[in-house]
Design a protein around this motif. Structure first.
Motif, PDB file in Angstrom:
ATOM      1  N   GLU A 263       6.809   5.524  -3.945  1.00 33.41           N
ATOM      2  CA  GLU A 263       5.624   5.232  -3.147  1.00 33.41           C
ATOM      3  C   GLU A 263       5.209   6.459  -2.332  1.00 33.41           C
ATOM      4  O   GLU A 263       6.028   7.058  -1.632  1.00 33.41           O
ATOM      5  CB  GLU A 263       5.899   4.044  -2.211  1.00 33.41           C
ATOM      6  CG  GLU A 263       4.642   3.464  -1.586  1.00 33.41           C
ATOM      7  CD  GLU A 263       4.916   2.206  -0.775  1.00 33.41           C
ATOM      8  OE1 GLU A 263       3.947   1.556  -0.348  1.00 33.41           O
ATOM      9  OE2 GLU A 263       6.106   1.871  -0.562  1.00 33.41           O
ATOM     10  N   PRO A 302       3.827   5.746   3.803  1.00 32.16           N
ATOM     11  CA  PRO A 302       4.819   6.073   2.762  1.00 32.16           C
ATOM     12  C   PRO A 302       4.821   7.543   2.359  1.00 32.16           C
ATOM     13  O   PRO A 302       5.834   8.051   1.872  1.00 32.16           O
ATOM     14  CB  PRO A 302       4.398   5.176   1.592  1.00 32.16           C
ATOM     15  CG  PRO A 302       2.990   4.771   1.874  1.00 32.16           C
ATOM     16  CD  PRO A 302       2.863   4.734   3.360  1.00 32.16           C
ATOM     17  N   GLU A 431       3.650  -3.953 -11.029  1.00 31.54           N
ATOM     18  CA  GLU A 431       4.788  -3.029 -10.952  1.00 31.54           C
ATOM     19  C   GLU A 431       5.815  -3.340 -12.047  1.00 31.54           C
ATOM     20  O   GLU A 431       6.356  -2.427 -12.683  1.00 31.54           O
ATOM     21  CB  GLU A 431       5.450  -3.131  -9.579  1.00 31.54           C
ATOM     22  CG  GLU A 431       4.604  -2.575  -8.434  1.00 31.54           C
ATOM     23  CD  GLU A 431       5.239  -2.809  -7.077  1.00 31.54           C
ATOM     24  OE1 GLU A 431       6.356  -3.367  -7.042  1.00 31.54           O
ATOM     25  OE2 GLU A 431       4.636  -2.439  -6.056  1.00 31.54           O
TER      26      GLU A 431
END
Length: 648
Positions: A263, A302, A431
């Motif tokens: 990320e 992130p 994902e």
């Protein structure tokens, strides 16, 4: 040296075909080793219930043998296309099957055997409040087959499985077991199945999957935390699980390891590219700029997690990582000299020695630029360069947090409020799809629910410009409310609206956001139950034209595609030859003429043969006379020898 152990080889072959038939058993000397469960193997190969359990390690429950019998029993059903409920029927590669998913899995066996890369399902969790499929396991195989031939109806197929039911776990296991066995057949050797579940049946599901897929093909049990708090008098359950099994672990590893993007890494690399474009090879300036950029980011961003990647050379952005060997007490750790490139003196060594041996160190120093980072002089221990672009991915974690409320809001925006309270989060599903599949793979979900898996596949295709395909199956469970008559109607609405929304985004032109609707129904062939002495002329007409009167030519086409194992998502084109309609599937993969008026003569057959289809099918009632029907195969052998001919 010994000759091969043929018994072990045979057991391995049986386990490949029937994983549930190989278990642990005690040998004559008291040791425990793998052995064949012959009772289970007999059941796999039998059309009736086999008795005779023996002591062994396995999962058992009342109704298990009947459930296995059900999974192996054939059905006389078909898939009927519904153009008016489809989106992009003629061009889409996606399928939505409406009907009982046990029937759907059986109907897909021929066409998609060993072709599905990923199966994701979210079955009923067996909370005591939700519904499960009611498969009738109390009948023998003859009665079951007779039921399977009846007119299709989904009414009464779903029942509440309350905790007061004496077969609470058994009924749930009998529901899921045959579906998993059929699903395994559809997986590629490098395919995977992901199953969402909670604490109610997680333990039982693990044992069932160990039997169906093989314990050695268990990959992991992912814990998904869906909220930060929960209401409970004892322990607040704020998580659920995703079980992961594969068809064959060795094949999965051979096809490539699973990795997910770190990320924020992609955004950091994008910023670095901007700096390189403006500052060129001035790596000191690049380092100063990217450090300043990291500093202004919020602490929870992130991208800030990669702030240690702030050095730059002609290869890319890197982190000066520790070059020392592990502190394991080994005196044999490499302790060779590394000379400083400026002073020429031997650099300071770490107390535990080097991570790399001398040969790898020489290789790293010989690269352009070198893969070892030096300080100002030899008094600083060298480090190794860890480039972000080389390690911008990571394994999928077995524990993650993702708020479940956003998924509900996403569905409400597409179908309205209050229709589907617990949909799956499409961000999580994207994902998982990205982790396991490649651009042209097939993804199957036979507990489609609101259609989250199909929506997620479209999202992945939009992001990556890929052509992943989905196959969804959903029973038309009645809602009992106005607005949407069944859950399947909600699924189709969600897919339509999601597709429209994605198609409006720039760059989505030409992307497949459609789906072909296919509904499970009884066979297109007329049922004939008359004894020979009861036949009259009206009944004999059934043998002249044995197609049910309410069936269309497209119904017949899809039944032929099922029977022949032709991909149900292939493009279909209709042409007119000598005044007769002919369907061509994927060019010449299949040609079909269902003329029922006796107009198929030799001249027509000869012209059709010039198209050289791989397969061709006619309707029995369409031939001009019996001579034409007899000569069809000979005509094709002469003009198109590779064509396979069939009539219905």
């Amino acid at each position: 040296m010994h000759s091969p152990n043929l018994t072990e080889d045979n057991i391995a072959r049986i386990r490949d075909l029937f994983p549930g038939c190989v278990t642990e058993a005690r040998d004559g000397d008291g040791s425990v080793k793998l052995a064949v469960d012959f009772d289970q193997l007999r059941q796999e190969l039998s059309s009736s219930i086999v008795e005779g359990p023996q002591e062994r390690y396995h999962l058992n429950w009342p109704g298990k043998r009947e459930a296995l019998l059900t999974s192996n029993a054939p059905i006389a059903k078909t898939l009927r296309p519904v153009r008016e409920e489809s989106v992009g029927f003629d061009t889409t590669k996606n399928l939505f099957i409406e009907g009982d998913n046990l029937d759907a899995l059986k109907l897909l066996q021929e066409t998609y055997l060993g072709k599905v890369k990923l199966i994701y399902i979210d079955p009923p969790y067996n909370t005591g409040k939700d519904f499960i499929y009611k498969d009738d396991f109390s009948t023998d195989v003859g009665d079951y087959l007779q039921q399977s031939n009846q007119a299709d109806s989904e009414r009464g197929r779903l029942v509440a499985n309350t905790e007061a039911n004496g077969r609470f776990h058994s009924d749930w296991l009998s529901m899921v077991y045959p579906r998993l066995k059929l699903a395994r057949n559809l997986l590629r050797d490098d395919g995977a199945i992901l199953i969402s579940i909670d604490d109610n049946e997680a333990d039982n599901l693990r044992k069932v999957c160990d039997e169906v897929f093989g314990e050695e093909n268990f990959i992991g049990q992912i814990v998904w935390q869906r909220s930060k708090k929960g209401d409970s008098k004892l322990i607040a359950k704020v998580h659920e699980y995703i079980l992961c099994y594969v068809r064959d672990k060795e094949s999965v590893l051979a096809s490539g390891i699973w990795r997910r993007p770190k990320e924020g890494a992609e955004q950091v690399l994008s910023k670095y590219s901007e700096l390189k474009a403006s500052l060129g090879a001035n790596h000191e300036a690049i380092r100063a700029e990217i450090q300043a950029w990291y500093k202004q980011l919020p602490n929870d961003d992130p991208r800030k997690a990669h702030k240690h990647y702030n050095w730059s050379d002609d290869r890319g952005l890197y982190f000066a990582a520790d070059f020392a060997g592990p502190d394991d007490g080994r005196e044999s750790r490499p302790r060779h000299d590394i000379l400083h490139p400026v002073t020429g003196k031997s650099c300071k060594k770490p107390s535990t020695g080097w991570r790399w041996d001398e040969e790898k160190t020489k290789w790293a120093l010989a690269q352009t630029p070198p893969r070892i980072h030096f300080g100002l002089n030899e008094t600083t221990i060298p480090t190794r360069k860890s480039y972000l672009f080389e390690i911008d991915s990571e394994p999928y974690s077995s524990v993650f947090y993702r708020d479940g409320r956003s998924a509900t809001l996403e569905v409400e925006e597409l179908v309205g409020k209050g229709w589907f309270p617990f949909p799956k989060n499409t961000d999580v599903l994207t994902e998982l799809i990205e982790l396991v599949t490649k651009p042209d793979d097939i993804i199957l979900d036979f507990f489609a629910g609101s259609g989250s898996t199909g929506h997620a596949v479209m999202k992945v295709n939009q992001t990556h410009g890929s052509k992943r395909r989905f196959i969804l199956a959903q029973i038309p469970e009645e809602t009992g409310r106005t607005g949407y008559a069944t859950i399947a109607d909600i699924t189709k609405k969600r897919l339509r609206e999601a597709g429209k929304k994605i198609a409006q985004v720039a760059g989505s032109t030409g992307m497949d956001t459609g789906f072909r609707v296919l509904k499970i129904d009884a066979s297109n062939m007329a049922d004939v139950y008359y004894a020979p002495d009861a036949l009259d002329k009206a009944n004999l007409d059934l043998f002249v034209d044995n197609i049910k009167p309410d069936r269309t030519v497209e119904d017949l086409l899809f039944q032929v595609m099922l029977d022949w194992g032709v991909d149900l998502a292939l493009p279909i084109e209709q042409k007119t030859i000598q005044g007769k309609d002919v369907f061509f599937v994927d060019g010449n993969a299949l040609a079909a003429c269902f003329d029922a008026h006796g107009g198929v003569d030799e001249a027509f057959v000869k012209e059709l043969a010039t198209h050289k289809p791989l397969r061709v099918v006619f309707r029995d009632a369409g031939f001009k006379d019996s001579a034409v029907k007899i000569n069809v195969e000979q005509i094709f052998k002469l003009l198109s020898p590779s064509t396979e001919v069939k009539s219905i």
